[in-house]
Design a protein around this motif. Structure first.
Motif, mmCIF file in Angstrom:
data_model
loop_
_atom_site.group_PDB
_atom_site.id
_atom_site.type_symbol
_atom_site.label_atom_id
_atom_site.label_comp_id
_atom_site.label_asym_id
_atom_site.label_seq_id
_atom_site.Cartn_x
_atom_site.Cartn_y
_atom_site.Cartn_z
ATOM 1 N N ARG A 140 5.661 0.250 -11.909
ATOM 2 C CA ARG A 140 5.349 1.507 -12.608
ATOM 3 C C ARG A 140 4.113 2.165 -12.001
ATOM 4 O O ARG A 140 4.095 3.373 -11.743
ATOM 5 N N HIS A 141 3.086 1.361 -11.785
ATOM 6 C CA HIS A 141 1.837 1.900 -11.241
ATOM 7 C C HIS A 141 2.047 2.390 -9.809
ATOM 8 O O HIS A 141 1.560 3.456 -9.429
ATOM 9 N N TYR A 142 2.760 1.616 -9.020
ATOM 10 C CA TYR A 142 3.025 2.009 -7.634
ATOM 11 C C TYR A 142 3.829 3.310 -7.599
ATOM 12 O O TYR A 142 3.541 4.222 -6.825
ATOM 13 N N ARG A 143 4.819 3.381 -8.462
ATOM 14 C CA ARG A 143 5.671 4.579 -8.517
ATOM 15 C C ARG A 143 4.859 5.809 -8.911
ATOM 16 O O ARG A 143 5.018 6.887 -8.336
ATOM 17 N N ASN A 144 3.977 5.651 -9.895
ATOM 18 C CA ASN A 144 3.153 6.774 -10.344
ATOM 19 C C ASN A 144 2.129 7.188 -9.293
ATOM 20 O O ASN A 144 1.749 8.359 -9.216
ATOM 21 N N THR A 145 1.679 6.223 -8.489
ATOM 22 C CA THR A 145 0.636 6.501 -7.499
ATOM 23 C C THR A 145 1.201 7.058 -6.200
ATOM 24 O O THR A 145 0.682 8.032 -5.646
ATOM 25 N N TYR A 146 2.267 6.439 -5.697
ATOM 26 C CA TYR A 146 2.792 6.799 -4.379
ATOM 27 C C TYR A 146 4.232 7.296 -4.387
ATOM 28 O O TYR A 146 4.684 7.875 -3.397
ATOM 29 N N GLY A 147 4.962 7.031 -5.469
ATOM 30 C CA GLY A 147 6.407 7.190 -5.396
ATOM 31 C C GLY A 147 6.996 5.965 -4.712
ATOM 32 O O GLY A 147 6.270 5.139 -4.152
ATOM 33 N N LEU A 148 8.313 5.842 -4.736
ATOM 34 C CA LEU A 148 8.950 4.636 -4.199
ATOM 35 C C LEU A 148 9.705 4.876 -2.895
ATOM 36 O O LEU A 148 10.299 3.951 -2.352
ATOM 37 N N ARG A 149 9.669 6.097 -2.388
ATOM 38 C CA ARG A 149 10.425 6.385 -1.172
ATOM 39 C C ARG A 149 9.887 5.606 0.019
ATOM 40 O O ARG A 149 10.629 5.249 0.925
ATOM 41 N N HIS A 150 8.576 5.332 0.013
ATOM 42 C CA HIS A 150 7.961 4.592 1.118
ATOM 43 C C HIS A 150 7.559 3.182 0.694
ATOM 44 O O HIS A 150 6.700 2.569 1.320
ATOM 45 N N ALA A 151 8.143 2.688 -0.371
ATOM 46 C CA ALA A 151 7.750 1.372 -0.883
ATOM 47 C C ALA A 151 8.090 0.275 0.126
ATOM 48 O O ALA A 151 9.100 0.353 0.826
ATOM 49 N N PRO A 152 7.261 -0.771 0.202
ATOM 50 C CA PRO A 152 7.529 -1.868 1.139
ATOM 51 C C PRO A 152 8.695 -2.729 0.665
ATOM 52 O O PRO A 152 9.056 -2.725 -0.516
ATOM 53 N N LEU A 153 9.261 -3.480 1.592
ATOM 54 C CA LEU A 153 10.378 -4.359 1.254
ATOM 55 C C LEU A 153 9.967 -5.399 0.213
ATOM 56 O O LEU A 153 10.791 -5.841 -0.595
ATOM 57 N N THR A 154 8.692 -5.767 0.208
ATOM 58 C CA THR A 154 8.192 -6.715 -0.793
ATOM 59 C C THR A 154 8.470 -6.217 -2.204
ATOM 60 O O THR A 154 8.809 -6.996 -3.098
ATOM 61 N N LEU A 155 8.343 -4.917 -2.411
ATOM 62 C CA LEU A 155 8.595 -4.353 -3.740
ATOM 63 C C LEU A 155 10.073 -4.466 -4.098
ATOM 64 O O LEU A 155 10.416 -4.808 -5.233
#
Length: 203
Positions: A140-155
């Motif tokens: 949730r925090h990652y999505r609110n901060t950066y969005g998930l389009r560039h999320a790492p594979l770890t996520l």
């Protein structure tokens, strides 16, 4: 190529000056990876011959190592869902703790399906449930901060682990949200697109 541009290096939202390096988090990931290596070698390797009380002892020791690793983190690498430090790169903290919680679920998940009266199963659930909840908070925090389009594979891996865990343990409230998160990761990771289809196929 834009989908592969890592957080902090894109032209739209360049990293803020004065932010800390990600190297401290890489150092902690290396320490964590040594525990994961031990887990894979001693418990999950086809060559592992541990069984019975010896296997349980190994499981307990690995859980202790995970807890000690988490407790020994330097302040800049600790995760607190209630407060955030704007001078600390959250991407580094998030990746580190997503790795930690997904590894802890991987260690304990298979033991959770035993009888509710089984003390080993009870202990393993006590690790899996909070780790699943922490993954949800981190996403949730990652999505609110950066969005998930560039999320790492770890996520992506952590979300998959959390989905498996909440289905097994009967805490499905966040299931739909996690599937939505995977769909937002799918432009960069084909794997994220495959999981929802597999979920539907197994219902």
């Amino acid at each position: 190529m834009e989908f592969w541009c890592p957080v902090g290096f894109d032209s739209i939202s360049p990293d803020m000056p004065g932010r800390l390096s990600n190297f401290p988090y890489i150092k902690e990931q290396i320490r964590l990876s040594r525990i994961v290596e031990s887990m894979m070698t001693n418990l999950f390797s086809p060559r592992s011959s541990l069984d019975g009380i010896v296997r349980r002892s190994c499981l307990d020791n690995l859980n202790i190592e995970f807890c000690e690793w988490n407790d020994s983190l330097p302040e800049i690498a600790k995760w607190n869902k209630w407060t955030t430090d704007d001078n600390v790169p959250f991407s580094g903290v998030a990746t580190l703790h997503l790795y930690f919680h997904s590894a802890r679920i991987a260690l304990n998940h298979d033991q959770c399906g035993a009888s509710a009266n089984d003390p080993v199963a009870h202990t393993c659930r006590q690790y899996c449930i909070p780790s699943s909840q922490e993954i949800i908070c981190l996403v949730r925090h990652y999505r609110n901060t950066y969005g998930l389009r560039h999320a790492p594979l770890t996520l992506v891996y952590a979300v998959v682990r959390a989905i498996r865990s909440i289905k097994l343990l009967g805490i499905p409230e966040e299931h739909k949200y996690l599937l939505q998160a995977l769909s937002e990761c799918s432009p960069a990771w084909d794997l994220a697109d495959q999981i929802p289809a597999a979920e539907i196929a197994t219902r």
